[in-house]
Design a protein around this motif. Structure first.
Motif, short mmCIF file in Angstrom:
data_model
loop_
_atom_site.label_atom_id
_atom_site.label_comp_id
_atom_site.label_asym_id
_atom_site.label_seq_id
_atom_site.Cartn_x
_atom_site.Cartn_y
_atom_site.Cartn_z
N SER A 7 0.83 -1.21 0.00
CA SER A 7 0.00 0.00 0.00
C SER A 7 0.86 1.26 0.00
O SER A 7 0.56 2.24 -0.70
CB SER A 7 -0.93 -0.01 1.22
OG SER A 7 -1.71 1.16 1.28
N GLN A 8 1.95 1.24 0.76
CA GLN A 8 2.84 2.40 0.80
C GLN A 8 3.52 2.62 -0.56
O GLN A 8 3.64 3.75 -1.05
CB GLN A 8 3.89 2.20 1.89
CG GLN A 8 3.33 2.23 3.30
CD GLN A 8 4.34 1.80 4.35
OE1 GLN A 8 5.50 1.54 4.03
NE2 GLN A 8 3.91 1.71 5.60
N GLN A 32 2.32 1.68 -3.40
CA GLN A 32 1.28 2.13 -4.33
C GLN A 32 1.06 3.63 -4.20
O GLN A 32 0.87 4.33 -5.21
CB GLN A 32 -0.03 1.38 -4.04
CG GLN A 32 -1.16 1.73 -5.01
CD GLN A 32 -0.88 1.23 -6.41
OE1 GLN A 32 -0.84 0.05 -6.66
NE2 GLN A 32 -0.67 2.16 -7.34
N GLN A 33 1.11 4.15 -2.99
CA GLN A 33 0.94 5.59 -2.79
C GLN A 33 2.04 6.38 -3.50
O GLN A 33 1.77 7.44 -4.10
CB GLN A 33 0.91 5.91 -1.30
CG GLN A 33 -0.32 5.39 -0.57
CD GLN A 33 -0.25 5.64 0.93
OE1 GLN A 33 0.52 6.47 1.40
NE2 GLN A 33 -1.05 4.90 1.69
N VAL A 34 3.26 5.88 -3.43
CA VAL A 34 4.37 6.55 -4.11
C VAL A 34 4.18 6.48 -5.62
O VAL A 34 4.39 7.48 -6.35
CB VAL A 34 5.72 5.93 -3.70
CG1 VAL A 34 6.87 6.60 -4.45
CG2 VAL A 34 5.93 6.06 -2.19
N ASP A 79 1.38 6.20 -7.21
CA ASP A 79 0.26 7.06 -7.58
C ASP A 79 0.72 8.51 -7.78
O ASP A 79 0.18 9.24 -8.62
CB ASP A 79 -0.82 7.03 -6.49
CG ASP A 79 -1.56 5.70 -6.44
OD1 ASP A 79 -1.41 4.91 -7.40
OD2 ASP A 79 -2.27 5.45 -5.46
N ARG A 80 1.71 8.92 -7.02
CA ARG A 80 2.19 10.30 -7.09
C ARG A 80 3.17 10.54 -8.24
O ARG A 80 3.15 11.59 -8.87
CB ARG A 80 2.87 10.69 -5.78
CG ARG A 80 1.93 10.85 -4.58
CD ARG A 80 2.69 11.38 -3.38
NE ARG A 80 3.29 12.69 -3.64
CZ ARG A 80 4.14 13.29 -2.81
NH1 ARG A 80 4.53 12.69 -1.69
NH2 ARG A 80 4.63 14.47 -3.11
#
Length: 288
Positions: free
Chosen positions: A217-218, A220-222, A224-225
């Motif tokens: 999840s972490q 994926q957040q990176v 996404d940005r």
């Protein structure tokens, strides 16, 4: 290269030795196997361990499995399997042996094609290496349900070409910051150079249940940005599971034995079996 097993765009030079395998048209040799590249951003994360034991678990489920050691310069699948092959992929590439002579059975019941270690000439992607690796996979894939490409680590041209031959990519990473940083770098390259929309990830040596999903999840957040695919959407990570830190793994590796055979009830072996189940249910045809 986006589509698996698209013909190489570069042809060998006239001075290169003749390929060991004659290319076959796609219509004459349909690629029925699911080709999965198992790779990592950095070495030492258990990529080859996952490849060998996953192959064992899939074989037990009735699938015809081939593991190809695509780490052409620093091959070590033979060490993990405690095999001493007389014929390797190097012999096939140089025309010293036929392809079927190099494919042998591993202790887990699956087939394996081993590469020679320390072959400097295969550490870079020459037109000859490109052509011959493509031809080998093209020739072998119709005989199997699953082909696992145990690639080298990192983002060298040989590693990326090997990955380009697969329909799916499974990244192996550990919770260590260096592993995750390098995994992110590899995923970014796959999104930008190979135009992949998603990759799959398994977290090895997880300390606690649920750690791998949180790490995914972490990441994926990176992504996404900072990473956008050709479609304009962020690269999607598919979490395939965690393999817990387990002393049985080190014992099996030191003994050069397959964990799935020697200690099938230990936590790490059970996790590999769950990974095989998820791969089977989401990516493979039912076993015959």
């Amino acid at each position: 290269m986006n589509d698996a097993l698209s013909p190489p765009t570069t042809t060998p030079s006239a001075s290169a030795s003749a390929p060991a395998i004659t290319p076959s048209p796609a219509s004459a040799a349909p690629i029925d196997a699911r080709i999965i590249a198992i790779t990592s951003g950095k070495g030492g994360v258990g990529k080859t361990f996952v490849s060998a034991n996953l192959a064992t678990a899939l074989t037990r489920r009735g699938h015809r499995v081939l593991v190809l050691d695509a780490d052409l310069g620093l091959a070590n699948l033979d060490v993990v399997l405690n095999l001493h092959p007389k014929i390797t992929l190097h012999d096939v590439f140089t025309g010293k042996a036929k392809l079927d002579e190099a494919v042998i059975k591993a202790p887990g019941g699956f087939s394996v094609l081993l590469a020679g270690s320390g072959m400097v000439e295969y550490s870079r992607l020459t037109p000859q290496v490109r052509s011959e690796l493509f031809n080998v996979i093209q020739a072998l894939a119709p005989s199997y349900d699953v082909v696992l490409l145990d690639t080298g680590a990192g983002i060298s041209d040989v590693v990326l070409f090997s990955i380009s031959l697969a329909q799916d990519v499974l990244i192996v990473a550990t919770p260590e910051p260096t592993s995750l940083t390098d995994a992110y770098a590899a995923i970014k390259v796959l999104a930008t150079q190979q135009k992949r929309q998603h990759v799959r990830i398994v977290i090895n040596q997880a300390a606690r249940p649920g750690d791998g999903r949180a790490i995914t999840s972490q990441l994926q957040q990176v992504l996404d940005r900072f990473v956008t695919t050709e479609s304009g959407r962020p690269m999607r990570l598919i979490h395939m599971g965690d393999i817990p830190a387990d002393t049985s793994v080190r014992d099996a590796v030191m003994r050069r034995q397959l964990l799935m055979l020697q200690m099938p009830g230990c936590p790490a072996a059970l996790a590999v079996a769950q990974l095989a189940n998820k791969i089977e249910s989401t990516m493979l045809k039912p076993a015959a």
